[in-house]
Motif scaffolding. Structure first.
Motif, short mmCIF file in Angstrom:
data_model
loop_
_atom_site.label_atom_id
_atom_site.label_comp_id
_atom_site.label_asym_id
_atom_site.label_seq_id
_atom_site.Cartn_x
_atom_site.Cartn_y
_atom_site.Cartn_z
N ARG A 1 42.14 38.70 31.39
CA ARG A 1 42.00 40.08 31.88
C ARG A 1 42.12 40.18 33.40
O ARG A 1 41.94 41.26 33.96
N GLY A 2 42.38 39.05 34.05
CA GLY A 2 42.52 39.05 35.49
C GLY A 2 41.19 39.20 36.23
O GLY A 2 41.16 39.63 37.37
N ARG A 3 40.11 38.80 35.57
CA ARG A 3 38.78 38.99 36.15
C ARG A 3 38.12 37.69 36.58
O ARG A 3 36.91 37.64 36.81
N CYS A 4 38.90 36.62 36.70
CA CYS A 4 38.35 35.37 37.23
C CYS A 4 39.46 34.61 37.95
O CYS A 4 40.63 34.92 37.82
N THR A 5 39.04 33.60 38.66
CA THR A 5 40.00 32.77 39.40
C THR A 5 40.16 31.44 38.70
O THR A 5 39.36 31.08 37.82
N LEU A 6 41.16 30.70 39.08
CA LEU A 6 41.33 29.36 38.54
C LEU A 6 40.15 28.47 38.93
O LEU A 6 39.75 27.59 38.15
N THR A 7 39.57 28.72 40.08
CA THR A 7 38.40 27.94 40.50
C THR A 7 37.22 28.20 39.56
O THR A 7 36.51 27.27 39.16
N GLY A 8 37.03 29.46 39.18
CA GLY A 8 35.96 29.79 38.25
C GLY A 8 36.20 29.14 36.90
O GLY A 8 35.27 28.63 36.26
#
Length: 96
Positions: free
Chosen positions: A38-45
């Motif tokens: 959903r585009g609500r996190c980063t790859l780091t997360g």
């Protein structure tokens, strides 16, 4: 070194508690993957949750037995390799 830490965690909190933590970490990873789509996190997360699950998987390997996990994993990887048709491609490349 890592194995010592995993064994200490199992001794300290016990198998049942660590199995519950494993379930929680898998759920958090699942949620983070959904957020990613959903585009609500980063790859780091996402990487953070993967690391948590990997730590718990290593403890679970100690609980169920590393030898049997490795044997089953090898069989499953071989089956995946066959499914992907890699064995056939490698054999054809060797014939040339």
């Amino acid at each position: 070194m890592k194995k010592d830490i995993y064994e200490a965690a199992l001794r300290h909190w016990g198998i049942d508690a660590q199995l519950n933590v494993f379930i929680e970490e898998c759920a958090e990873l699942t949620a983070e993957i959904c957020h990613y789509f959903r585009g609500r996190c980063t790859l780091t997360g996402l990487a953070d949750e993967v690391a948590d699950v990997e730590i718990m998987v290593e403890q679970l390997r100690l609980i169920v037995g590393e030898t049997i996990v490795n044997e089953i994993k090898e069989r499953k990887l071989a089956r995946l390799d066959r499914t992907l048709g890699r064995e056939i491609m490698e054999e054809e490349a060797t014939d040339v």
